[in-house]
Design a protein around this motif. Sequence first.
Motif, PDB file in Angstrom:
ATOM      1  N   SER A 195      -0.349   9.113   7.582  1.00 47.36           N
ATOM      2  CA  SER A 195       0.938   9.673   7.997  1.00 47.36           C
ATOM      3  C   SER A 195       2.003   8.597   8.160  1.00 47.36           C
ATOM      4  N   LEU A 196       1.625   7.456   8.748  1.00 48.34           N
ATOM      5  CA  LEU A 196       2.605   6.408   9.013  1.00 48.34           C
ATOM      6  C   LEU A 196       2.883   5.532   7.799  1.00 48.34           C
ATOM      7  N   LEU A 197       2.327   5.893   6.635  1.00 48.44           N
ATOM      8  CA  LEU A 197       2.696   5.252   5.386  1.00 48.44           C
ATOM      9  C   LEU A 197       3.386   6.234   4.440  1.00 48.44           C
ATOM     10  N   ASN A 198       3.574   7.456   4.890  1.00 44.20           N
ATOM     11  CA  ASN A 198       4.153   8.502   4.066  1.00 44.20           C
ATOM     12  C   ASN A 198       5.668   8.505   4.231  1.00 44.20           C
ATOM     13  N   TYR A 199       6.382   8.306   3.134  1.00 45.24           N
ATOM     14  CA  TYR A 199       7.841   8.263   3.211  1.00 45.24           C
ATOM     15  C   TYR A 199       8.424   9.576   3.727  1.00 45.24           C
ATOM     16  N   ALA A 200       7.791  10.691   3.409  1.00 43.27           N
ATOM     17  CA  ALA A 200       8.291  11.987   3.870  1.00 43.27           C
ATOM     18  C   ALA A 200       8.253  12.083   5.390  1.00 43.27           C
ATOM     19  N   THR A 201       7.252  11.473   6.003  1.00 51.78           N
ATOM     20  CA  THR A 201       7.155  11.459   7.465  1.00 51.78           C
ATOM     21  C   THR A 201       8.347  10.749   8.075  1.00 51.78           C
ATOM     22  N   PHE A 202       8.726   9.625   7.482  1.00 54.31           N
ATOM     23  CA  PHE A 202       9.832   8.836   8.022  1.00 54.31           C
ATOM     24  C   PHE A 202      11.174   9.486   7.705  1.00 54.31           C
ATOM     25  N   GLU A 203      11.307  10.094   6.538  1.00 56.82           N
ATOM     26  CA  GLU A 203      12.541  10.794   6.201  1.00 56.82           C
ATOM     27  C   GLU A 203      12.779  11.942   7.187  1.00 56.82           C
ATOM     28  N   LYS A 204      11.746  12.685   7.484  1.00 56.02           N
ATOM     29  CA  LYS A 204      11.863  13.853   8.362  1.00 56.02           C
ATOM     30  C   LYS A 204      12.235  13.468   9.783  1.00 56.02           C
ATOM     31  N   ASN A 205      11.793  12.289  10.230  1.00 54.68           N
ATOM     32  CA  ASN A 205      11.950  11.896  11.636  1.00 54.68           C
ATOM     33  C   ASN A 205      12.936  10.751  11.852  1.00 54.68           C
ATOM     34  N   ALA A 241       0.829  -1.209   0.000  1.00 48.41           N
ATOM     35  CA  ALA A 241       0.000   0.000   0.000  1.00 48.41           C
ATOM     36  C   ALA A 241       0.861   1.256   0.000  1.00 48.41           C
ATOM     37  N   ALA A 242       1.965   1.227   0.743  1.00 48.45           N
ATOM     38  CA  ALA A 242       2.805   2.426   0.858  1.00 48.45           C
ATOM     39  C   ALA A 242       3.385   2.844  -0.487  1.00 48.45           C
ATOM     40  N   VAL A 243       3.798   1.889  -1.300  1.00 50.35           N
ATOM     41  CA  VAL A 243       4.401   2.232  -2.599  1.00 50.35           C
ATOM     42  C   VAL A 243       3.418   3.006  -3.478  1.00 50.35           C
ATOM     43  N   PRO A 244       2.201   2.494  -3.740  1.00 53.29           N
ATOM     44  CA  PRO A 244       1.281   3.300  -4.557  1.00 53.29           C
ATOM     45  C   PRO A 244       0.883   4.616  -3.899  1.00 53.29           C
ATOM     46  N   PHE A 245       0.715   4.629  -2.587  1.00 49.86           N
ATOM     47  CA  PHE A 245       0.396   5.880  -1.902  1.00 49.86           C
ATOM     48  C   PHE A 245       1.463   6.942  -2.180  1.00 49.86           C
ATOM     49  N   ASN A 246       2.722   6.542  -2.185  1.00 46.71           N
ATOM     50  CA  ASN A 246       3.816   7.501  -2.298  1.00 46.71           C
ATOM     51  C   ASN A 246       4.253   7.787  -3.726  1.00 46.71           C
ATOM     52  N   LEU A 247       4.054   6.840  -4.645  1.00 42.80           N
ATOM     53  CA  LEU A 247       4.615   7.007  -5.986  1.00 42.80           C
ATOM     54  C   LEU A 247       3.589   7.261  -7.082  1.00 42.80           C
ATOM     55  N   LEU A 248       2.328   6.903  -6.874  1.00 44.60           N
ATOM     56  CA  LEU A 248       1.346   7.162  -7.927  1.00 44.60           C
ATOM     57  C   LEU A 248       1.236   8.656  -8.221  1.00 44.60           C
ATOM     58  N   GLY A 249       1.511   9.479  -7.217  1.00 42.48           N
ATOM     59  CA  GLY A 249       1.436  10.924  -7.401  1.00 42.48           C
ATOM     60  C   GLY A 249       2.551  11.511  -8.239  1.00 42.48           C
ATOM     61  N   LEU A 250       3.496  10.668  -8.684  1.00 37.31           N
ATOM     62  CA  LEU A 250       4.565  11.160  -9.550  1.00 37.31           C
ATOM     63  C   LEU A 250       4.030  11.597 -10.910  1.00 37.31           C
ATOM     64  N   ASN A 251       2.864  11.071 -11.277  1.00 45.58           N
ATOM     65  CA  ASN A 251       2.261  11.394 -12.567  1.00 45.58           C
ATOM     66  C   ASN A 251       0.761  11.604 -12.371  1.00 45.58           C
ATOM     67  N   PRO A 252       0.183  12.623 -12.966  1.00 43.70           N
ATOM     68  CA  PRO A 252      -1.251  12.890 -12.770  1.00 43.70           C
ATOM     69  C   PRO A 252      -2.158  11.740 -13.182  1.00 43.70           C
ATOM     70  N   ALA A 253      -1.674  10.855 -14.058  1.00 42.33           N
ATOM     71  CA  ALA A 253      -2.499   9.738 -14.517  1.00 42.33           C
ATOM     72  C   ALA A 253      -2.658   8.655 -13.452  1.00 42.33           C
ATOM     73  N   HIS A 254      -1.795   8.674 -12.439  1.00 38.33           N
ATOM     74  CA  HIS A 254      -1.856   7.693 -11.342  1.00 38.33           C
ATOM     75  C   HIS A 254      -1.832   6.263 -11.889  1.00 38.33           C
ATOM     76  N   LYS A 255      -0.897   6.014 -12.811  1.00 43.37           N
ATOM     77  CA  LYS A 255      -0.758   4.697 -13.426  1.00 43.37           C
ATOM     78  C   LYS A 255       0.493   3.993 -12.899  1.00 43.37           C
TER      79      LYS A 255
END
Length: 362
Positions: free
Chosen positions: A224-234, A81-95
């Motif tokens: 929040s606990l699946l967001n890579y930015a949260t873990f990078e920051k902390n 789940a974490a991978v699509p949550f964090n990476l699908l937003g790289l492209n507006p098509a969410h593919k």
Amino acid sequence: MKRVYNFGAGPAMLPTSVMEQARDEMLDWNGMGISVVEISHRSKEFEALLTETDELIREVSGLPDNFEILYMHGSAQMQFAAVPFNLLGLNPAHKAAYVETGNFAQLARKEASRFGNITIAASSEASNFDHIPELDVSALDPDTSYVHLTSNNTIFGTRWNQFPDTGKIPLVADMTSELLSRKLNFDQFGLIFAGLQKNLGPSGMAVVLVRKDLIGHALPQTPSLLNYATFEKNHSMPNTINTFAIYIMNLMLKWLKAQGGLPAIEQLNAEKAKLLYDVIDSHDFYIGSAQKAHRSHMNVTFNLKDSALDKKFLDEALARDLYALKGHRLVGGIRASIYNAMPLEGCQTLADFMKEFAQQNG
């Protein structure tokens, strides 16, 4: 007390020296008079342990500076789940495109399909996942946010020997059953994740190696606990981290370094696998599950020509202290998981038993 040769697929065996050190330090870690499972994750001592673990990962694996190291809850399947949550937003098509080479690759694809437009780029399901399928990179939609594959398949005993060049599309690899078992070219990947329970430590956590430019694109609904930015920051501690898992991983990395690092362990793993595959190939009593060109060095899967002998094989193997050789419930047969901690002697003992069993029952 006795120690068997543990061929279980995971949680897998750990080196005896690591287990002994953990035992000896359980009540008094680092001379503090307290266990590592009791110490605060905010203490300077644990912070030092976590930083040292970061440094060991980089040293042993050759991970470049443009990758972030994250330690996350939920083992590998939480990353489905974490991978699509964090990476699908790289492209507006969410593919995203998934390569299906086994059960866990399918589970990852099904989970991701809840969050975006997910396609199957290649699959070997038609032949019961006995090989790695060809991936036509030229057929990928340029709007694809990432390509996902499972580098080694624990159930079906196959692995990617060469990884595809996906160009500007980030390649994501679930390497749960083989991370730090062979050398990698990290330039080929955007993200690698692995549960700890095969080569890195106890179950329940995952290590995520992610290119820094891929962090910060999470979908708005990302917890929040699946967001890579949260873990990078902390520094991977937005909440209480699994201190014991980090401690064991630290010991495992030091053990691996003492064995000669990845070049030495990769060679040893190839030798271990060859011992077993040579027996399979030289006796028509055994039938290998995976095509020869795609065989795993971590999970050797095979069937007996007469499946009625499976129970006898397993019972007699256990009597020889060869533990947990039963194949996965989806496929049956026999599976020998021979991760980094399995010594050459364990594989030799199993190979000798296989020869003897074939002679007596063939």
